[in-house]
Enzyme design. Structure first.
Site, PDB file in Angstrom:
ATOM      1  N   CYS A  87     -21.405  -9.722  -8.540  1.00 52.21           N
ATOM      2  CA  CYS A  87     -21.776  -9.538  -9.950  1.00 52.21           C
ATOM      3  C   CYS A  87     -20.635  -9.025 -10.802  1.00 52.21           C
ATOM      4  O   CYS A  87     -20.432  -9.497 -11.931  1.00 52.21           O
ATOM      5  CB  CYS A  87     -22.990  -8.628 -10.064  1.00 52.21           C
ATOM      6  SG  CYS A  87     -22.703  -6.894  -9.581  1.00 52.21           S
ATOM      7  N   GLY A 123     -25.993   1.118 -12.213  1.00 49.08           N
ATOM      8  CA  GLY A 123     -24.570   0.806 -12.110  1.00 49.08           C
ATOM      9  C   GLY A 123     -24.222  -0.044 -10.918  1.00 49.08           C
ATOM     10  O   GLY A 123     -23.068  -0.469 -10.790  1.00 49.08           O
ATOM     11  N   HIS A 125     -25.141  -2.961 -10.485  1.00 46.85           N
ATOM     12  CA  HIS A 125     -25.158  -4.355 -10.913  1.00 46.85           C
ATOM     13  C   HIS A 125     -24.642  -4.443 -12.343  1.00 46.85           C
ATOM     14  O   HIS A 125     -24.900  -3.559 -13.171  1.00 46.85           O
ATOM     15  CB  HIS A 125     -26.583  -4.905 -10.838  1.00 46.85           C
ATOM     16  CG  HIS A 125     -26.685  -6.370 -11.165  1.00 46.85           C
ATOM     17  ND1 HIS A 125     -26.062  -7.346 -10.430  1.00 46.85           N
ATOM     18  CD2 HIS A 125     -27.336  -7.021 -12.169  1.00 46.85           C
ATOM     19  CE1 HIS A 125     -26.326  -8.537 -10.958  1.00 46.85           C
ATOM     20  NE2 HIS A 125     -27.086  -8.364 -12.019  1.00 46.85           N
ATOM     21  N   ASP A 139     -26.957 -13.835 -16.661  1.00 49.31           N
ATOM     22  CA  ASP A 139     -26.569 -13.201 -15.402  1.00 49.31           C
ATOM     23  C   ASP A 139     -26.259 -14.274 -14.361  1.00 49.31           C
ATOM     24  O   ASP A 139     -27.163 -14.823 -13.731  1.00 49.31           O
ATOM     25  CB  ASP A 139     -27.694 -12.290 -14.914  1.00 49.31           C
ATOM     26  CG  ASP A 139     -27.271 -11.409 -13.741  1.00 49.31           C
ATOM     27  OD1 ASP A 139     -26.180 -11.660 -13.184  1.00 49.31           O
ATOM     28  OD2 ASP A 139     -28.025 -10.489 -13.384  1.00 49.31           O
TER      29      ASP A 139
END
Length: 294
Positions: A87, A123, A125, A139
């Site tokens: 990510c 946090g 991701h 995303d």
């Protein structure tokens, strides 16, 4: 979205991404040859192109190779070397590309499994918010499951072979469920600028701590149309609308073949990692511990 405005957002993104990189090279990497304009149709086309071209993977993390939290490093990994990312890398590069095109982009910190882990998950991701006629969640780094941007409103969207459900929590967060309403796999976020220091802290933990899932388990995921492929160590799962299938890989050569043929990846240290991969397989699938491992 509170005090966040287009000018403040644009200034923040340009500050974070203040380096010269080749947008055309990125678009070629994701096999996108459509218009580059800041509208919803383009956002969705870019989103879908990215997840079909760039695998979600943690090979460097699992192998213990250095992983740097920066746009330059992520761009080199994904665009220059044609590898994948997770990510922090995927959404950093995607967010930069969107900002270059002219989108109003905000980096947001999220917490995968905050529903069960609590605020310590925050946090772990990185995702993106894009402002158009309304705010959209973009995303490309959540395992390649989300195909297109999702409006920031409660409801269910189809991303075959999975559904995504956006809901509000009692304590004021947004929660995205992967798999439909109430699905266990989810992450929480607020529609506000990410705490970059917290992202850096959680990034460091996930690449070094033995308890981190990314440290423990070799993983790769990619979408091919409505097929979604997931490799967890020695197990390859193929999910399709209405059905799925699993295949256990019994030798390093089989894993190497799948990484190459399905994900377009190479793992140079696979032989050395094989004992670790097999040990983790026994933890994840104890019922299969007596199967031959080659």
């Amino acid at each position: 979205m509170g005090a966040r405005g287009p000018l403040a957002c644009a200034a923040t993104v340009r500050h974070l991404f203040a380096m010269t990189l080749d947008l055309d090279a990125y678009l070629k990497r994701i096999a996108y040859d459509g218009p580059a304009r800041a509208d919803l149709e383009t956002l969705n086309a870019l989103h879908e192109a990215h997840i079909n071209a760039v695998p979600f993977e943690n090979l460097d993390v699992h192998a213990g190779r250095p992983v740097t939290l920066s746009l330059e490093a992520a761009y080199d990994e994904i665009v220059t070397r044609h590898k994948g990312g997770w990510c922090y890398e995927m959404n950093t590069v995607f967010g930069w590309a969107l900002a270059e095109i002219g989108f109003d982009v905000t980096r947001i910190g999220a917490g995968v499994r905050r529903a069960s882990l609590g605020d310590e998950a925050m946090g772990n991701h990185l995702a993106l918010l894009v402002r158009l006629d309304r705010d959209y969640l973009a995303d490309v780094g959540f395992g390649s499951t989300q195909v297109t941007a999702i409006p920031l409103e409660e409801g269910v969207t189809d991303h075959a072979p999975v559904r995504m459900a956006m809901a509000r929590t009692e304590d004021g967060y947004w929660r995205l469920h992967e798999g439909g309403p109430g699905a266990v796999m989810s992450y929480d976020f607020r529609a506000e600028l990410a705490d970059e220091a917290l992202l850096a802290e959680r990034h460091a933990w996930q690449i070094t701590d033995p308890n981190s899932i990314f440290y423990k388990t070799l993983s790769a995921k990619i979408r091919r149309g409505t097929k979604h492929f997931t490799l967890r160590g020695r197990v390859l799962e193929t999910q399709m609308p209405g059905r799925s299938q699993q295949r256990t890989l019994n030798t390093p050569e089989e894993v190497s073949g799948v990484l190459n043929d399905v994900f377009g990846l190479e793992e140079p240290d696979l032989e050395a990692l094989w004992p670790k991969i097999c040990a983790r397989h026994k933890q994840l699938f104890p019922h299969a511990s007596r199967q031959p491992v080659g």
